[in-house]
Design an enzyme around this catalytic site. Sequence first.
Site, PDB file in Angstrom:
ATOM      1  CG  HIS A  21      -0.362  -0.124   2.526  1.00  0.00           C
ATOM      2  ND1 HIS A  21       0.485   0.834   3.010  1.00  0.00           N
ATOM      3  CD2 HIS A  21      -0.457  -1.071   3.490  1.00  0.00           C
ATOM      4  CE1 HIS A  21       0.881   0.502   4.230  1.00  0.00           C
ATOM      5  NE2 HIS A  21       0.330  -0.662   4.546  1.00  0.00           N
ATOM      6  CG  HIS A  24       4.006  -1.305   2.402  1.00  0.00           C
ATOM      7  ND1 HIS A  24       2.903  -2.043   2.052  1.00  0.00           N
ATOM      8  CD2 HIS A  24       4.206  -1.535   3.718  1.00  0.00           C
ATOM      9  CE1 HIS A  24       2.458  -2.699   3.123  1.00  0.00           C
ATOM     10  NE2 HIS A  24       3.224  -2.403   4.138  1.00  0.00           N
ATOM     11  CB  CYS A 129      -1.145  -7.045  19.111  1.00  0.00           C
ATOM     12  SG  CYS A 129      -1.829  -6.364  17.578  1.00  0.00           S
ATOM     13  CB  CYS A 132       1.938  -5.421  16.954  1.00  0.00           C
ATOM     14  SG  CYS A 132       0.893  -4.058  17.367  1.00  0.00           S
ATOM     15  CB  CYS A 146      -3.694  -3.655  19.680  1.00  0.00           C
ATOM     16  SG  CYS A 146      -2.333  -2.834  18.842  1.00  0.00           S
ATOM     17  CG  HIS A 149      -2.873  -3.194  14.689  1.00  0.00           C
ATOM     18  ND1 HIS A 149      -1.677  -3.261  15.376  1.00  0.00           N
ATOM     19  CD2 HIS A 149      -2.541  -2.962  13.398  1.00  0.00           C
ATOM     20  CE1 HIS A 149      -0.673  -3.095  14.531  1.00  0.00           C
ATOM     21  NE2 HIS A 149      -1.172  -2.912  13.327  1.00  0.00           N
ATOM     22  CE  LYS A 307      -3.967   3.165  12.006  1.00  0.00           C
ATOM     23  NZ  LYS A 307      -3.747   2.335  13.156  1.00  0.00           N
ATOM     24  CE  LYS A 310      -7.956  -2.736   2.327  1.00  0.00           C
ATOM     25  NZ  LYS A 310      -7.069  -3.740   2.930  1.00  0.00           N
TER      26      LYS A 310
HETATM   27  N1  MSP Z   1       7.540  -6.487   8.860  1.00  0.00           N
HETATM   28  C1  MSP Z   1       7.621  -5.390   9.746  1.00  0.00           C
HETATM   29  C2  MSP Z   1       8.960  -4.683   9.650  1.00  0.00           C
HETATM   30  C3  MSP Z   1      10.146  -5.565   9.866  1.00  0.00           C
HETATM   31  S1  MSP Z   1      11.641  -4.722   9.616  1.00  0.00           S
HETATM   32  C4  MSP Z   1      12.798  -5.718  10.258  1.00  0.00           C
HETATM   33  C5  MSP Z   1       6.501  -4.392   9.429  1.00  0.00           C
HETATM   34  N2  MSP Z   1       5.956  -4.473   8.235  1.00  0.00           N
HETATM   35  S2  MSP Z   1       4.725  -3.581   7.715  1.00  0.00           S
HETATM   36  O1  MSP Z   1       4.483  -4.011   6.372  1.00  0.00           O
HETATM   37  O2  MSP Z   1       3.635  -3.677   8.615  1.00  0.00           O
HETATM   38  O3  MSP Z   1       5.160  -2.090   7.772  1.00  0.00           O
HETATM   39  C6  MSP Z   1       6.295  -1.660   7.127  1.00  0.00           C
HETATM   40  C7  MSP Z   1       6.475  -0.172   7.162  1.00  0.00           C
HETATM   41  O4  MSP Z   1       5.375   0.490   6.558  1.00  0.00           O
HETATM   42  C8  MSP Z   1       6.612   0.405   8.563  1.00  0.00           C
HETATM   43  O5  MSP Z   1       7.762   1.238   8.585  1.00  0.00           O
HETATM   44  C9  MSP Z   1       5.387   1.240   8.732  1.00  0.00           C
HETATM   45  O6  MSP Z   1       5.640   2.376   9.499  1.00  0.00           O
HETATM   46  C10 MSP Z   1       5.092   1.632   7.307  1.00  0.00           C
HETATM   47  N3  MSP Z   1       3.719   2.071   7.162  1.00  0.00           N
HETATM   48  C11 MSP Z   1       2.572   1.358   7.333  1.00  0.00           C
HETATM   49  N4  MSP Z   1       1.504   2.189   7.186  1.00  0.00           N
HETATM   50  C12 MSP Z   1       1.938   3.444   6.943  1.00  0.00           C
HETATM   51  C13 MSP Z   1       1.339   4.671   6.614  1.00  0.00           C
HETATM   52  N5  MSP Z   1       0.025   4.843   6.577  1.00  0.00           N
HETATM   53  N6  MSP Z   1       2.163   5.711   6.313  1.00  0.00           N
HETATM   54  C14 MSP Z   1       3.526   5.595   6.251  1.00  0.00           C
HETATM   55  N7  MSP Z   1       4.125   4.450   6.543  1.00  0.00           N
HETATM   56  C15 MSP Z   1       3.371   3.407   7.032  1.00  0.00           C
HETATM   57  O7  MSP Z   1       6.189  -3.580  10.279  1.00  0.00           O
END
Ligand code: MSP
Length: 483
Positions: A21, A24, A129, A132, A146, A149, A307, A310
Site C-alpha cells: 500500500h 510501503h 497482538c 503487531c 491494541c 490496531h 488514519k 478501509k
Molecule cells: N515487517 C515489519 C517490519 C520488519 S523490519 C525488520 C513491518 N511491516 S509492515 O508491512 O507492517 O510495515 C512496514 C512499514 O510500513 C513500517 O515502517 C510502517 O511504518 C510503514 N507504514 C505502514 N503504514 C503506513 C502509513 N500509513 N504511512 C507511512 N508508513 C506506514 O512492520
Amino acid sequence: MIMKKNFYITTPIYYVNALPHIGHAYTTIAADALARFHRLQKEEVFLLTGTDEHGLKIQHKAKEAGKEPQEFVNEISGDFKNLWRKLDIKYDNFIRTTDPAHKAAVEKVLQALYDKGAIYKGKYEGLYCVACEQFRSENELAEGRCPDHDIVLEKIKEECYLLKMGELQSELIGKIESDEFAIRPERYKKEILSFLKNEKLKDISISRKNVSWGVPLPFDKEHTTYVWVDAFLNYLTGLGWDGSQTFNVGISPALNFEKFWPADVQLIGKDILRVHATIWPIMLMHFGIRLPKMLFVHGHIRSGGRKMSKTLGNTIAIEDMLSKFGADGTRYLLMSAGTFGEDVDLTMERMIEKYNADLANGLGNLVSRVIKLVTNPKSQALNPKQFQGIKSKIQNFISNLKIDEALEEIWKILRQNNKFVEENKPWELAKSDRAKFEKVMEKLVLDLYLISELLIPFMPETAEKIKKALKSKQPTILFPKIK
Ligand code: MSP
C-alpha cells in the site's frame, strides 16, 4: 588511491499478509531517492528492501486464502516486486525471509546466542497482538485493545526461549546518547532515551511453540523463531552475510557485509521504532556486531485528518496514484507531501491540484515553453563548477533527510524561471530583439539543465526526458493536465 565512500540504506521488510500500500511506497520511494542521490555523488551504494514472510499473521492469512503459506507468500512478495518496478525503485537486493540462505543464517545466529547463554529457556505470559506481532503491556492498551490496531488481544502463556535484554540496557543507552547509534529526528531519540531510562527492559520471548510458519530453533525443533528476530537479521543477510561470527577477521573483502555494514541509514515508520531501538541493537550487541549508524523515523500518511483505513473508506490506492500521476508524479507527490519525519496528510483532491500546479503547469509548462523556443543547441550539459551553491544546499538537505525541502528548493528555481519567461516574453523578443532573445534563452536552457540534473534522484525518468528534449528540440508533454 582514493577510497570510495560507501552508503548502505535499508527499508523495513514488509509483511506479505496483504497487498502493498501507499505507506510501503512512501518509505521505499524515499529510500530510492536517497540511494540515487548518493550514487550521483559517486559513492558505492547498497539499497536493501524485501519482504517479511513468517509469523502467525501470515500463517492465518494463507489459511484463509486456502493456500500453502509458501505459495501465498510467493505471490504477495511478487506483488511488492512488481510495484517497485512500476515506481522505478532501483534496489540492490530484495531479501525474502523465506530465502534458504537467510533461514540458515537465522539458525546459526540463534545457536550461537544460545551457546553463549544470551538465550535461555523459560516461560512467557502476556497479551499478544497478531497485527503487531508483538506482546503489548497492559498499560499500553485501550480497553483491552491494541492501541494501534484496535483488536482484542490474545492472552498467551507458554514455554519459550528468552533473550536477555536488561544486562545490555545501560550500554545501549550510552550508544544512543553518544549518537554512535543515532536516532533521528531528535525527538525520537529523546523518546527512546526516556523510555530506556525509566523502565527496565524485560527479557523477550524469541520463540513460539504454536506457530508453525517460522524458522525452527536449531536447538529445539518444537519452537519456531519469533518473527521479529527472524526479520531483523535481514539487514545483515541481505548483504550476503551467512550468520557466522568470523565477520570481523577479514574473511572475504568481496563480501558486501564487510564493505557496507554498519548501515548508514535505516528508514522506519514510527510504529516500529521501539523494537528497532531495543531488540535489534541488543541482538547485535550480544553478537558483537556494530550497531547501524542511524535509524531515521518517518511519520505516517493520513488522509483527511484521520488514519487511513478501509472501514473509514479514506484509503488512497497506490495503483490509483500510479495510473493518474505516473511513476514520477507519484514519487513527487509522496515526497513533497510534507516534512519527512512527521505525519503527512493526503487526499486525492489535493494531490490532483498539486499535480496540476507543480507538474502540469509548473515543470511541464516551463519545459515545453523553453523547448519550443530554443534555437541554439550549443548550450549543453553543465560544467561541474556551475551552480555549486545550490547543489551544496541540496546536498545538505539530503544529508539531513530533508527530502521535501530539497524538492522545494528545486521548485523555487522552477518558479523563478517561469516568472522570468513571463516577464521577458521570449516569443516577442525573437522578433524584436535577437540579441536579448539569445541571452534570455541561454539562461533558460542552462537552468533547465540544472533542474533536470537536480531532479534525477526524485524523478529519474522525467530528468532523462527533459535532457533528451533539450538536445533534440522535440517538444514533449511531461505531465498532461488532469481535468
Ligand atoms: N515487517 C515489519 C517490519 C520488519 S523490519 C525488520 C513491518 N511491516 S509492515 O508491512 O507492517 O510495515 C512496514 C512499514 O510500513 C513500517 O515502517 C510502517 O511504518 C510503514 N507504514 C505502514 N503504514 C503506513 C502509513 N500509513 N504511512 C507511512 N508508513 C506506514 O512492520
